[in-house]
Enzyme design. Sequence first.
Site, PDB file in Angstrom:
ATOM      1  CE  LYS A   1       5.139  12.629  15.540  1.00  0.00           C
ATOM      2  NZ  LYS A   1       4.700  12.252  16.930  1.00  0.00           N
TER       3      LYS A   1
ATOM      4  CE1 TYR B   1      -2.025  -5.992 -12.595  1.00  0.00           C
ATOM      5  CE2 TYR B   1      -1.859  -3.721 -11.701  1.00  0.00           C
ATOM      6  CZ  TYR B   1      -1.280  -4.961 -12.339  1.00  0.00           C
ATOM      7  OH  TYR B   1      -0.018  -4.735 -12.811  1.00  0.00           O
TER       8      TYR B   1
END
Length: 360
Positions: free
Chosen positions: A34, A252
């Site tokens: 999955k 940042y």
Amino acid sequence: MTRPSRALIDIQALRRNYRLARELHGGRALAVLKANAYGHGAVACARALGSAADGFAVAFLDEAIQLRQAGIEGPILVLEGCFTQAELVEAHANNCWVAVHQEEQLRALEQAPSQIRGIHAWLKFDSGMRRAGFPLALANTAAQRLQSCEAVSRMTLMTHFARADERDSQATARQIAAFDTATAGISAERSLANSAGLLAWPAARRDWARPGILLYGADPLPGSPSALSPVMTLESEVFAVRELQAGDALGYGAHYVAAVPRRVGLVAIGYADGYPRTVPQGTPVMVGAHRTQIIGRVSMDMLTIDLTDVPSEGVGSKVELWGKNIPVNDVASAVGTIGYELLCHVQRVPRIYEDAIAAA
Ligand SMILES: *Cc1c(COP(=O)(O)O)cnc(C)c1O
């Protein structure tokens, strides 16, 4: 030039982990593919396992259909079953096995159109997780109803564990006992164990195991020595080097301020590729043959690593974010999650399937 970032997928390691699971379990094993095989590429992993796998499992029908359209022929179990009658028709057309975990799904089989025959249904019980599954008190009636369905030709009983990764919890032993007691009178094959169940709870080994994460080499049992081989190596290269002076702020938010002069490597991979933005300073990475660490904030498309103590590494040096040297679980625990989530989130980078990585 394309950027040098990729997820190398070691096919031999995947096969080894599957064989190990199957041998340990002693019965058959559905390889759980999955979520695009936990980020490893479901079609490629299904092909790599091929007929060596007893079958495959996915969460949803569209995942199963994707495998069928790629020519995968083995059994495929849809773990969450069908959402509608129309999906049941499609599951049948695609020769899928379906989980039946609630009344609506059972009724859809009871009322299935007459062209639907020969379904292998996996009747799922809630043995203590309190998520999906019929209550064990309904075990006999649910099994009888399912077996009376003309659409159904074969039934397997299943349950799922909530805490199999906790060796000292008795919750799994209680789930096994409750399941066994309630289903004692039902003649059918059984499937109990996910990866942690298979590894840690021998009493859970039955006809079918459902290993997922262990196939990819991320051990679900924290702290235990692992016989598993990591399958994915998420890697990139240093593409630029910066010298920081004491007091310089990097990246940042000026999140990192150099206390002393630092040599910083820029690496062309970021959170848009699935490397978590929230890793703390000091999260380990490999550069060349050396262990070093993340400094500064992870950006969308790049991140920064400390090269101060590894002067031999620079532009062009290989960087491993996780893989053979840095367990994905270590990065995951640094950000308060599990390896599963990091692996599932790998995107944008090409996946390179390599049969011989293990030999390299
Ligand atoms: C995802 C899933 C598995 C595989 O779990 P792992 O912990 O990855 O081994 C097994 N069974 C069911 C029902 C699942 O949803």
